[in-house]
Motif scaffolding. Structure first.
Motif, mmCIF file in Angstrom:
data_model
loop_
_atom_site.group_PDB
_atom_site.id
_atom_site.type_symbol
_atom_site.label_atom_id
_atom_site.label_comp_id
_atom_site.label_asym_id
_atom_site.label_seq_id
_atom_site.Cartn_x
_atom_site.Cartn_y
_atom_site.Cartn_z
ATOM 1 N N VAL A 84 0.212 29.999 -60.280
ATOM 2 C CA VAL A 84 -1.338 30.057 -60.454
ATOM 3 C C VAL A 84 -1.915 29.202 -58.730
ATOM 4 C CG1 VAL A 84 -1.893 30.302 -62.815
ATOM 5 C CG2 VAL A 84 -2.138 28.447 -61.505
ATOM 6 N N GLU A 85 -2.904 29.519 -58.591
ATOM 7 C CA GLU A 85 -3.225 28.838 -57.270
ATOM 8 C C GLU A 85 -4.338 27.445 -57.502
ATOM 9 O OE1 GLU A 85 -3.035 33.015 -56.007
ATOM 10 O OE2 GLU A 85 -3.856 32.461 -57.232
ATOM 11 N N PHE A 86 -4.617 27.194 -58.981
ATOM 12 C CA PHE A 86 -5.396 26.087 -58.917
ATOM 13 C C PHE A 86 -5.676 26.357 -60.660
ATOM 14 C CE2 PHE A 86 -7.885 28.659 -55.633
ATOM 15 C CZ PHE A 86 -8.191 27.286 -55.112
ATOM 16 N N GLY A 87 -5.680 24.663 -60.945
ATOM 17 C CA GLY A 87 -6.384 24.123 -61.738
ATOM 18 C C GLY A 87 -6.707 23.547 -61.868
ATOM 19 N N VAL A 88 -6.441 23.028 -63.989
ATOM 20 C CA VAL A 88 -7.445 21.847 -64.027
ATOM 21 C C VAL A 88 -6.077 20.974 -64.938
ATOM 22 C CG1 VAL A 88 -8.827 20.894 -65.799
ATOM 23 C CG2 VAL A 88 -9.603 22.438 -64.648
ATOM 24 N N GLY A 89 -6.722 19.475 -64.183
ATOM 25 C CA GLY A 89 -5.689 18.537 -65.018
ATOM 26 C C GLY A 89 -6.379 16.929 -65.602
ATOM 27 N N PHE A 90 -5.615 16.185 -65.567
ATOM 28 C CA PHE A 90 -6.229 14.532 -66.000
ATOM 29 C C PHE A 90 -4.735 14.046 -65.190
ATOM 30 C CE2 PHE A 90 -6.225 17.800 -69.640
ATOM 31 C CZ PHE A 90 -7.293 17.595 -70.704
ATOM 32 N N GLN A 91 -5.662 12.757 -64.775
ATOM 33 C CA GLN A 91 -4.326 11.887 -63.709
ATOM 34 C C GLN A 91 -3.560 11.394 -64.640
ATOM 35 O OE1 GLN A 91 -7.244 8.922 -61.276
ATOM 36 N NE2 GLN A 91 -5.082 8.042 -60.989
ATOM 37 N N THR A 222 -10.482 12.189 -65.089
ATOM 38 C CA THR A 222 -10.263 12.905 -66.423
ATOM 39 C C THR A 222 -10.764 13.583 -66.761
ATOM 40 O OG1 THR A 222 -8.295 13.020 -68.490
ATOM 41 C CG2 THR A 222 -10.428 10.847 -68.008
ATOM 42 N N PRO A 223 -10.960 14.914 -66.506
ATOM 43 C CA PRO A 223 -10.193 16.693 -65.673
ATOM 44 C C PRO A 223 -10.528 16.198 -64.475
ATOM 45 C CG PRO A 223 -11.901 16.909 -66.684
ATOM 46 C CD PRO A 223 -12.493 15.931 -67.203
#
Length: 335
Positions: A84-91, A222-223
């Motif tokens: 995928v090109e983009f996504g959601v994460g957490f520091q 976060t996020p």
């Protein structure tokens, strides 16, 4: 007077959602399809993406965006491998991925201030200060090095000591349900979803927010919105268009939280309406916080939390280059 008020209203709306001319400046020359992976099932942290999709902000910049829920692979892995090109994460989790060599870069802070904290049932274990946690059983999510470090640090600030024997690994089980079943005494929750969800269901919680103890535990993002360094190098125009349209989505959620909640509910109708609407209102003032624009990241925040992880032997010293892990350059009007 009516015309003046109308002009003021239109000006405010334009400031919140971006102008057509601005969209034209970042629009791609042809329709481009990208995929964006969420970190969790859809919730109000993600409202800006659904608003940008429903209101045509992605279409305005010639993007066709598919929003994916996570499956067997984490967003960090999916981005790093080009799935995928983009996504959601957490520091915190993204930092672990960076140490493992993942190709990820944070391109926006989705919420400025950490909205998580340690929570217990008010009726069973009323919390007034960190020391109240000292003798309680904690339900952890399988990252004891980080979780125990946060507890150690927070309790030490209150003159207490955390006993790691009180750590019970429950994985990603429903922590509120486990507390109701007396399996655990407290848990680390994201208040905007789990906390408000409990309150909507009639369960009163006491929460010790990390943001209330900035001198004890460092703030972190976060996020966060992620892409890869490869994507930035090869398709910076796509990254800029995506961030621009997503910014408009979150600006709308900030200015019009109830309308944004309606959009999220229409996109994901199985969500609880009361929870979504209350959470949307609670988050509307927190997405951007006190910074000049949504998404802005501060190097000091990345440095502070990275140093915390090094000092607590969670990651090796020198394993994360803070200068390379985030950028503000794709935010609208970034200097």
């Amino acid at each position: 007077m009516r015309n003046i008020l109308l002009l003021i209203g239109l000006t405010v709306f334009a400031a919140a959602s971006g102008s057509a001319q601005d969209a034209e400046e970042v629009a791609l020359p042809e329709l481009t399809s990208v995929q964006m992976m969420l970190d969790f099932t859809p919730n109000t942290n993600h409202t800006g993406f659904y608003v940008a999709q429903a209101n045509g902000y992605y279409a305005d910049v010639n993007l066709d965006v598919e929003i994916l829920e996570p499956a067997d692979v984490l967003p960090e892995q999916a981005i790093s491998t080009g799935v995928v090109e983009f996504g959601v994460g957490f520091q915190e989790f993204s930092t672990f991925a960076l140490v493992d060599g993942a190709d990820i870069v944070s391109i926006a802070a989705m919420i400025q201030e950490n909205t998580s904290g340690f929570a217990a049932l008010s009726a069973d274990h009323p919390l007034g200060q960190p020391a109240d946690l000292a003798e309680l059983t904690y339900g952890g999510f399988s990252v004891p090095s980080l979780e125990n470090a946060m507890l150690d640090t927070l309790l030490a600030c209150d003159g207490a000591e955390w006993n790691t024997d009180n750590y019970q690994d429950v994985g990603f089980a429903d922590s509120i349900e486990l507390m109701n079943l007396d399996r655990i005494d407290f848990a680390w929750i994201f208040y905007a979803w789990q906390g408000i969800g409990a309150e909507v269901d009639g369960t009163e919680l006491d929460v010790l927010f990390f943001s209330d103890y900035p001198d004890c535990v460092p703030n972190y993002y976060t996020p966060i919105l992620l892409t890869s360094a490869a994507m930035i190098d090869e398709n910076p125009d796509v990254v800029r268009a995506f961030v621009y349209a997503t910014t408009r989505g979150y600006e709308f959620a900030i200015e019009q939280p109830d309308e944004a909640a309606t959009i999220l509910l229409e996109a994901v109708p199985e969500l609880d309406e009361d929870l979504v609407r209350e959470s949307a209102q609670w988050l509307s003032g927190r997405y951007q916080g006190d910074v000049p624009q949504w998404g802005l990241q501060d190097e000091a925040v990345w440095e502070g939390f990275t140093a915390f992880m090094v000092e607590n032997d969670i990651i090796p010293e020198g394993s994360v280059d803070v200068d390379a892990v985030f950028t503000n350059e794709f935010l609208p009007d970034a200097e």
